[in-house]
Design a protein around this motif. Structure first.
Motif, PDB file in Angstrom:
ATOM      1  N   LEU A   1      -1.931  -7.281  -4.972  1.00  0.00           N
ATOM      2  CA  LEU A   1      -2.023  -8.070  -3.895  1.00  0.00           C
ATOM      3  C   LEU A   1      -3.299  -8.134  -2.876  1.00  0.00           C
ATOM      4  N   ALA A   2      -3.945  -7.349  -3.555  1.00  0.00           N
ATOM      5  CA  ALA A   2      -5.701  -7.628  -2.934  1.00  0.00           C
ATOM      6  C   ALA A   2      -5.845  -8.914  -3.290  1.00  0.00           C
TER       7      ALA A   2
ATOM      8  N   VAL B   1     -10.589  -3.645  -3.867  1.00  0.00           N
ATOM      9  CA  VAL B   1      -9.693  -3.948  -5.679  1.00  0.00           C
ATOM     10  C   VAL B   1     -10.928  -3.134  -6.516  1.00  0.00           C
ATOM     11  N   PHE B   2     -11.778  -3.395  -6.135  1.00  0.00           N
ATOM     12  CA  PHE B   2     -13.242  -2.181  -6.909  1.00  0.00           C
ATOM     13  C   PHE B   2     -12.454  -1.296  -6.391  1.00  0.00           C
ATOM     14  N   GLY B   3     -12.156  -0.460  -5.130  1.00  0.00           N
ATOM     15  CA  GLY B   3     -11.602   1.209  -5.283  1.00  0.00           C
ATOM     16  C   GLY B   3     -10.578   1.426  -5.729  1.00  0.00           C
ATOM     17  N   ILE B   4      -9.472   0.266  -6.111  1.00  0.00           N
ATOM     18  CA  ILE B   4      -8.547   0.978  -6.788  1.00  0.00           C
ATOM     19  C   ILE B   4      -8.518   0.859  -7.817  1.00  0.00           C
ATOM     20  N   ILE B   5      -9.540  -0.301  -8.754  1.00  0.00           N
ATOM     21  CA  ILE B   5      -9.313  -0.333  -9.953  1.00  0.00           C
ATOM     22  C   ILE B   5     -10.458   1.752 -10.519  1.00  0.00           C
ATOM     23  N   LEU B   6     -11.388   1.862  -9.632  1.00  0.00           N
ATOM     24  CA  LEU B   6     -11.981   3.047  -9.189  1.00  0.00           C
ATOM     25  C   LEU B   6     -10.746   4.298  -9.885  1.00  0.00           C
ATOM     26  N   SER B   7     -10.265   3.830  -8.133  1.00  0.00           N
ATOM     27  CA  SER B   7      -9.143   5.316  -8.584  1.00  0.00           C
ATOM     28  C   SER B   7      -8.594   5.213  -9.464  1.00  0.00           C
ATOM     29  N   ILE B   8      -8.105   4.271 -10.539  1.00  0.00           N
ATOM     30  CA  ILE B   8      -6.997   4.449 -11.244  1.00  0.00           C
ATOM     31  C   ILE B   8      -7.684   4.987 -12.653  1.00  0.00           C
ATOM     32  N   TYR B   9      -9.022   4.224 -12.794  1.00  0.00           N
ATOM     33  CA  TYR B   9      -9.340   4.671 -14.256  1.00  0.00           C
ATOM     34  C   TYR B   9     -10.120   5.739 -14.486  1.00  0.00           C
ATOM     35  N   ILE B  10     -10.844   6.321 -13.047  1.00  0.00           N
ATOM     36  CA  ILE B  10     -11.725   7.001 -12.775  1.00  0.00           C
ATOM     37  C   ILE B  10     -10.957   8.992 -11.705  1.00  0.00           C
ATOM     38  N   SER B  11     -11.018   8.481 -10.568  1.00  0.00           N
ATOM     39  CA  SER B  11     -10.545   9.289  -9.981  1.00  0.00           C
ATOM     40  C   SER B  11     -10.279   8.451  -8.369  1.00  0.00           C
ATOM     41  N   PRO B  12      -8.566   9.521  -8.765  1.00  0.00           N
ATOM     42  CA  PRO B  12      -7.917   8.401  -7.129  1.00  0.00           C
ATOM     43  C   PRO B  12      -9.199   8.691  -5.157  1.00  0.00           C
ATOM     44  N   ILE B  13     -10.228   9.392  -5.285  1.00  0.00           N
ATOM     45  CA  ILE B  13     -10.516   9.929  -3.984  1.00  0.00           C
ATOM     46  C   ILE B  13     -11.329   8.667  -4.256  1.00  0.00           C
ATOM     47  N   PHE B  14     -11.508   6.969  -4.844  1.00  0.00           N
ATOM     48  CA  PHE B  14     -11.862   6.676  -4.202  1.00  0.00           C
ATOM     49  C   PHE B  14     -11.454   5.520  -3.713  1.00  0.00           C
TER      50      PHE B  14
ATOM     51  N   ILE C   1      -2.959   8.409  -7.988  1.00  0.00           N
ATOM     52  CA  ILE C   1      -3.718   7.084  -8.229  1.00  0.00           C
ATOM     53  C   ILE C   1      -2.248   6.070  -8.205  1.00  0.00           C
ATOM     54  N   PRO C   2      -3.049   5.093  -7.532  1.00  0.00           N
ATOM     55  CA  PRO C   2      -2.424   4.155  -7.011  1.00  0.00           C
ATOM     56  C   PRO C   2      -1.816   2.809  -8.099  1.00  0.00           C
ATOM     57  N   ASN C   3      -1.035   2.292  -7.876  1.00  0.00           N
ATOM     58  CA  ASN C   3      -0.343   1.101  -8.751  1.00  0.00           C
ATOM     59  C   ASN C   3      -1.378   0.329  -8.984  1.00  0.00           C
ATOM     60  N   PHE C   4      -1.285  -0.544 -10.517  1.00  0.00           N
ATOM     61  CA  PHE C   4      -1.698  -1.670 -10.658  1.00  0.00           C
ATOM     62  C   PHE C   4      -1.727  -2.955 -10.004  1.00  0.00           C
TER      63      PHE C   4
ATOM     64  N   GLY D   1       0.935  -0.929   0.372  1.00  0.00           N
ATOM     65  CA  GLY D   1       0.022  -0.134   0.068  1.00  0.00           C
ATOM     66  C   GLY D   1       1.284   1.416   0.355  1.00  0.00           C
ATOM     67  N   ILE D   2       1.889   1.555   0.751  1.00  0.00           N
ATOM     68  CA  ILE D   2       2.842   2.206   0.528  1.00  0.00           C
ATOM     69  C   ILE D   2       3.405   2.673  -0.717  1.00  0.00           C
ATOM     70  N   LYS D   3       4.505   1.181  -0.888  1.00  0.00           N
ATOM     71  CA  LYS D   3       4.852   1.713  -2.254  1.00  0.00           C
ATOM     72  C   LYS D   3       4.211   1.924  -3.195  1.00  0.00           C
ATOM     73  N   GLY D   4       2.557   1.117  -3.749  1.00  0.00           N
ATOM     74  CA  GLY D   4       2.044   0.948  -4.404  1.00  0.00           C
ATOM     75  C   GLY D   4       0.710   2.554  -4.004  1.00  0.00           C
ATOM     76  N   ARG D   5       0.611   3.854  -3.654  1.00  0.00           N
ATOM     77  CA  ARG D   5       0.905   4.082  -2.973  1.00  0.00           C
ATOM     78  C   ARG D   5      -1.287   4.755  -2.620  1.00  0.00           C
ATOM     79  N   SER D   6      -1.311   3.464  -2.200  1.00  0.00           N
ATOM     80  CA  SER D   6      -3.193   2.936  -1.973  1.00  0.00           C
ATOM     81  C   SER D   6      -3.363   2.897  -0.249  1.00  0.00           C
ATOM     82  N   ASN D   7      -4.296   3.967  -0.464  1.00  0.00           N
ATOM     83  CA  ASN D   7      -4.870   4.284   1.223  1.00  0.00           C
ATOM     84  C   ASN D   7      -5.395   2.505   1.670  1.00  0.00           C
ATOM     85  N   ALA D   8      -6.072   2.303   0.857  1.00  0.00           N
ATOM     86  CA  ALA D   8      -7.726   0.860   0.776  1.00  0.00           C
ATOM     87  C   ALA D   8      -6.153  -0.066   0.829  1.00  0.00           C
ATOM     88  N   LEU D   9      -5.421  -0.270   0.288  1.00  0.00           N
ATOM     89  CA  LEU D   9      -5.741  -0.930   0.202  1.00  0.00           C
ATOM     90  C   LEU D   9      -4.323  -1.092   1.661  1.00  0.00           C
TER      91      LEU D   9
END
Length: 410
Positions: free
Chosen positions: A241-242, A286-299, A233-236, A151-159
């Motif tokens: 990992l999720a 998983v759903f939130g990361i995908i939305l963050s990548i393709y729509i907005s990082p707010i998800f 934006i989170p790394n794919f 999560g730290i390296k991939g920039r994902s707060n949700a993970l």
């Protein structure tokens, strides 16, 4: 209601159950348990005791009382009685096919010419429970590491939030491990009520840890949401990992549930359900990361807040449930059930001051009964003893019953 008879006491019942004459050939070791309901004799178990082994002579239920689970009640009571007295095994040496078929339903196995129930299987259950919990601890440590660092390296707060959730599961599994271990330590002079309360102490610590974890994760996520600091934006790769977490958690759910049901371990079954909820949590990540990548990082930030809320809710529920145990909250339905049981199965005209307290998954019960003032001490004591063992047999959670005897006021 169950009654224990030994030696010459059994002769009183020979006219009712002719087969009892057989065990009187060896009256010094002969014992019998009579099952009664509404003052009507329903059946019996007759046996001899040979040190730590119990030799089952016969189990009998009157024809008109069969198919009402009376046989089940009687054999379960007998098995629990043998365990309570540190028996190693129960042997049945007769060739009566009906009895053998009945006993097989309750774990008896054919060994040579005998059919035997090994009473030491509980040790195996304890070992299986510990194996599952240790596996859960190791797997959750693995998931916490890959999700927190991922999560730290991939920039994902949700993970990252889901990683702390797995870390909280490590602490929960350790609490279950301690519960399994300490609940099997018998009481001693300094701890006559056993050591099960340690589960509650550890549970409070776990609950506080989970609450603090949820607050910290949520506070950080809300801060980012308010300041607009969610442009990364989170790394794919965080999706993979999720997904690893989903697969591992589902495997843990299946394994814990299987062993929990097989060993009737409620703590493992509850932990299995928690693993299943983690599957849903990781799926949301998983759903939130995908939305963050393709729509907005707010998800990604929104999902981390949701995960934090779920963690906080779990911690608060844990604290409230365990606080009720520590404060000895009385369960009205259970107390009413005990009261009705006494009136239905005995001649006792008055039962009062019924109190209970939980220690781990066990219940310590106390109650007062009124008997005829002319009843002898021996009969009153025997009545209380039979009632005590009957309650402990029919209410599996009850570990000890303290009965105070009063007299009926004219």
């Amino acid at each position: 209601m169950y009654k224990f008879l030994s030696g010459e006491e059994i002769r009183e019942y020979v006219s009712t159950f002719k087969r009892l004459e057989k065990i009187l050939e060896n009256p010094e070791k002969a014992e019998c348990i009579i099952l009664e309901e509404n003052n009507q004799m329903i059946g019996y178990v007759s046996y001899w005791r040979d040190e730590k082994n119990y030799i089952l002579e016969n189990i009998f239920i009157k024809k008109e009382e069969r198919y009402k689970s009376n046989g089940t009640k009687l054999i379960n009571f007998f098995i629990n009685h043998c365990k309570k007295n540190n028996g190693k095994q129960i042997e049945y040496k007769s060739n009566e096919k009906i009895v053998i078929s009945f006993l097989k339903k309750y774990g008896f196995e054919v060994i040579g010419e005998k059919i035997v129930l090994n009473l030491l299987k509980d040790r195996k259950r304890k070992k299986e429970g510990i194996t599952v919990v240790v596996s859960s601890i190791l797997l959750n440590i693995f998931l916490a590491i890959i999700k927190i660092f991922g999560g730290i390296k991939g920039r994902s707060n949700a993970l990252l939030a889901d990683g702390f959730n797995s870390l909280a599961d490590v602490v929960s599994s350790m609490a279950i491990f301690l519960g399994i271990y300490f609940s099997n330590i018998p009481g001693d002079e300094d701890h006559p009520y056993g050591h099960e309360k340690i589960e509650s102490i550890v549970g409070i610590i776990v609950g506080l840890f989970v609450v603090i974890t949820g607050i910290e994760i949520g506070k950080d996520a809300v801060g980012k949401l308010l300041t607009g600091d969610y442009k990364e934006i989170p790394n794919f790769s965080t999706v993979y990992l999720a997904m690893v977490s989903i697969i591992v958690k589902y495997g843990m759910y299946f394994y814990k549930m299987k062993v929990g049901k097989a060993t009737k371990n409620t703590a493992l079954i509850a932990d299995a359900r928690d693993s299943k909820s983690d599957v849903l949590s990781s799926s949301g990540v998983v759903f939130g990361i995908i939305l963050s990548i393709y729509i907005s990082p707010i998800f990604d930030v929104i999902l981390s807040i949701i995960v934090a809320g779920l963690i906080l809710k779990e911690g608060v529920i844990t604290l409230f449930e365990i606080s009720d145990v520590i404060l000895d909250r009385q369960e009205e339905d259970f107390i009413k059930e005990i009261e009705e049981y006494v009136y239905h199965n005995t001649d006792i005209k008055n039962v009062h001051d019924i109190y209970m307290r939980r220690s781990g998954d066990k219940i310590f019960l106390s109650l007062h009964i009124r008997v005829d003032k002319d009843m002898s001490v021996y009969k009153a004591h025997t009545l209380a003893d039979n009632l005590e063992e009957s309650i402990m047999a029919d209410f599996k959670e009850v570990k000890e019953v303290m009965i105070h005897i009063d007299y009926l006021i004219d």
